[in-house]
Design an enzyme around this catalytic site. Structure first.
Site, PDB file in Angstrom:
ATOM      1  N   THR A  61       0.878  -1.136  -0.017  1.00  9.64           N
ATOM      2  CA  THR A  61       0.001  -0.156  -0.086  1.00  9.64           C
ATOM      3  C   THR A  61       0.941   1.197  -0.023  1.00  9.64           C
ATOM      4  O   THR A  61       2.191   1.288   0.514  1.00  9.64           O
ATOM      5  CB  THR A  61      -0.990   0.090   1.039  1.00  9.64           C
ATOM      6  OG1 THR A  61      -1.782   1.182   1.116  1.00  9.64           O
ATOM      7  CG2 THR A  61      -0.196   0.208   2.534  1.00  9.64           C
ATOM      8  N   ASN A  66      -0.717   3.999   0.987  1.00  8.82           N
ATOM      9  CA  ASN A  66      -1.441   4.701   2.105  1.00  8.82           C
ATOM     10  C   ASN A  66      -0.922   4.695   3.282  1.00  8.82           C
ATOM     11  O   ASN A  66      -0.945   3.622   4.086  1.00  8.82           O
ATOM     12  CB  ASN A  66      -2.896   4.098   2.039  1.00  8.82           C
ATOM     13  CG  ASN A  66      -3.972   4.989   2.936  1.00  8.82           C
ATOM     14  OD1 ASN A  66      -3.565   5.383   3.875  1.00  8.82           O
ATOM     15  ND2 ASN A  66      -5.153   5.196   2.515  1.00  8.82           N
ATOM     16  N   HIS A  75      -1.930   6.065   6.248  1.00  8.52           N
ATOM     17  CA  HIS A  75      -2.792   5.690   7.134  1.00  8.52           C
ATOM     18  C   HIS A  75      -3.106   4.085   7.257  1.00  8.52           C
ATOM     19  O   HIS A  75      -2.713   3.470   8.571  1.00  8.52           O
ATOM     20  CB  HIS A  75      -4.479   5.995   7.041  1.00  8.52           C
ATOM     21  CG  HIS A  75      -4.359   7.634   7.104  1.00  8.52           C
ATOM     22  ND1 HIS A  75      -4.753   8.263   8.231  1.00  8.52           N
ATOM     23  CD2 HIS A  75      -4.467   8.484   6.261  1.00  8.52           C
ATOM     24  CE1 HIS A  75      -4.991   9.450   8.211  1.00  8.52           C
ATOM     25  NE2 HIS A  75      -4.779   9.779   6.930  1.00  8.52           N
ATOM     26  N   ASP A 112      -7.980  -4.552  -0.427  1.00  5.98           N
ATOM     27  CA  ASP A 112      -8.658  -3.502  -1.323  1.00  5.98           C
ATOM     28  C   ASP A 112     -10.141  -3.137  -0.425  1.00  5.98           C
ATOM     29  O   ASP A 112     -10.842  -4.167   0.049  1.00  5.98           O
ATOM     30  CB  ASP A 112      -9.066  -4.121  -2.861  1.00  5.98           C
ATOM     31  CG  ASP A 112      -9.667  -3.043  -3.593  1.00  5.98           C
ATOM     32  OD1 ASP A 112      -9.037  -1.724  -3.666  1.00  5.98           O
ATOM     33  OD2 ASP A 112     -10.792  -3.111  -4.088  1.00  5.98           O
ATOM     34  N   GLY A 136     -10.736   9.591   3.691  1.00  7.46           N
ATOM     35  CA  GLY A 136     -11.896   9.276   2.964  1.00  7.46           C
ATOM     36  C   GLY A 136     -13.281   9.676   3.676  1.00  7.46           C
ATOM     37  O   GLY A 136     -13.575  10.784   3.988  1.00  7.46           O
TER      38      GLY A 136
HETATM   39  P1  IMP Z   1      -8.870   1.275  -0.742  1.00  4.04           P
HETATM   40  O1  IMP Z   1      -8.978   0.386  -1.879  1.00  4.04           O
HETATM   41  O2  IMP Z   1      -8.708   0.739   0.734  1.00  4.04           O
HETATM   42  O3  IMP Z   1      -7.721   2.233  -0.972  1.00  4.04           O
HETATM   43  O4  IMP Z   1     -10.106   2.209  -0.438  1.00  4.04           O
HETATM   44  C1  IMP Z   1     -10.649   2.695  -1.768  1.00  4.04           C
HETATM   45  C2  IMP Z   1     -11.250   4.114  -1.026  1.00  4.04           C
HETATM   46  O5  IMP Z   1     -12.335   3.658  -0.288  1.00  4.04           O
HETATM   47  C3  IMP Z   1     -10.718   5.269  -0.300  1.00  4.04           C
HETATM   48  O6  IMP Z   1      -9.981   6.093  -1.054  1.00  4.04           O
HETATM   49  C4  IMP Z   1     -11.832   5.575   0.623  1.00  4.04           C
HETATM   50  O7  IMP Z   1     -12.488   6.643  -0.183  1.00  4.04           O
HETATM   51  C5  IMP Z   1     -12.527   4.412   0.944  1.00  4.04           C
HETATM   52  N1  IMP Z   1     -12.209   3.908   2.332  1.00  4.04           N
HETATM   53  C6  IMP Z   1     -11.595   2.646   2.404  1.00  4.04           C
HETATM   54  N2  IMP Z   1     -11.383   2.433   3.569  1.00  4.04           N
HETATM   55  C7  IMP Z   1     -11.780   3.564   4.250  1.00  4.04           C
HETATM   56  C8  IMP Z   1     -11.859   4.069   5.769  1.00  4.04           C
HETATM   57  O8  IMP Z   1     -11.429   3.138   6.580  1.00  4.04           O
HETATM   58  N3  IMP Z   1     -12.349   5.240   6.000  1.00  4.04           N
HETATM   59  C9  IMP Z   1     -12.513   5.949   5.076  1.00  4.04           C
HETATM   60  N4  IMP Z   1     -12.973   5.615   3.820  1.00  4.04           N
HETATM   61  C10 IMP Z   1     -12.244   4.570   3.413  1.00  4.04           C
END
Ligand code: IMP
Length: 194
Positions: free
Chosen positions: A8, A10, A12, A69, A153
């Site tokens: 990742t 990210n 956070h 994801d 997010g």
């Molecule tokens: P990812 O695939 O985990 O990067 O998540 C995709 C999108 O889902 C992020 O850009 C956020 O918009 C939303 N998202 C995923 N997890 C969270 C969370 O824990 N809090 C808030 N939004 C989240």
């Protein structure tokens, strides 16, 4: 101590993973292994995208690696934004959390059923001959206005079940004991504790 790569970018999520796996496995970031390619999330399921990311990093590094994801699934929107959560408001451009939240509020304006859940699928590659999958879900509802400053997010809009505050109001310490990603990582930890 085991050394696992978390695929990742990210910050956070990296902090969350280091916290959850502390005393269990050392979590190594993509930056630490010098992996700086962008991996396009082209699949239409959380599972497919997690597999894609974990495989790409494993192929390059040869080290056990996991990827997640995640996304927000809203009942009244037929599960949307789902796998498109990051680019809900801006499909082709940069991720804009403020715009995503604004669009979500607009699409739920006047809607009574505000039930939603966050879902995570983790894929772990290089641990067993076949990829492993771990899931986590947290149920809740979408608030009618943005509340709180913590997290990222959709955190200022998501109120987990049995709470009145949003994830952004609850803060990371509480969120990390409730969240979809925490649950998926706990399931992964349980698997490797056997
Ligand atoms: P990812 O695939 O985990 O990067 O998540 C995709 C999108 O889902 C992020 O850009 C956020 O918009 C939303 N998202 C995923 N997890 C969270 C969370 O824990 N809090 C808030 N939004 C989240």
């Amino acid at each position: 101590m085991k050394h696992w790569i978390f695929a990742t970018n990210n910050a956070h999520k990296l902090v969350e993973a280091k916290d959850i796996f502390s005393n269990f496995a050392e979590i190594i970031s993509l930056q630490e292994i010098g992996f700086n390619e962008d991996i396009d999330e082209t699949e239409d399921t959380f599972k497919g995208n997690a597999l894609l990311k974990a495989q790409a990093v494993f192929q390059k590094s040869g080290l056990p690696c996991f990827a997640d994801d995640s996304g927000l699934c809203v009942d009244a929107l037929d599960g949307k934004p789902g796998v498109k959560s990051a680019r809900y408001a801006n499909e082709t451009g940069p991720v804009d959390h403020a715009l995503n939240n604004q669009k979500l509020l607009q699409n739920l304006s006047g809607v009574e059923n505000r039930n939603a859940c966050f879902k995570t699928v983790i894929c772990a590659v290089g641990f067993e001959p076949e990829p492993l999958f771990f899931e986590g879900v947290v149920y809740g509802h979408i608030a009618t206005e943005l509340r709180g400053n913590d997290g990222f997010g959709y955190d200022p809009l998501f109120v987990p079940q049995n709470y009145h505050e949003t994830f952004a109001e609850l803060g990371s310490v509480i969120k990390n004991t409730l969240s979809h990603r925490w649950m998926a990582m706990e399931n992964m930890k349980k698997y490797f504790s056997k």
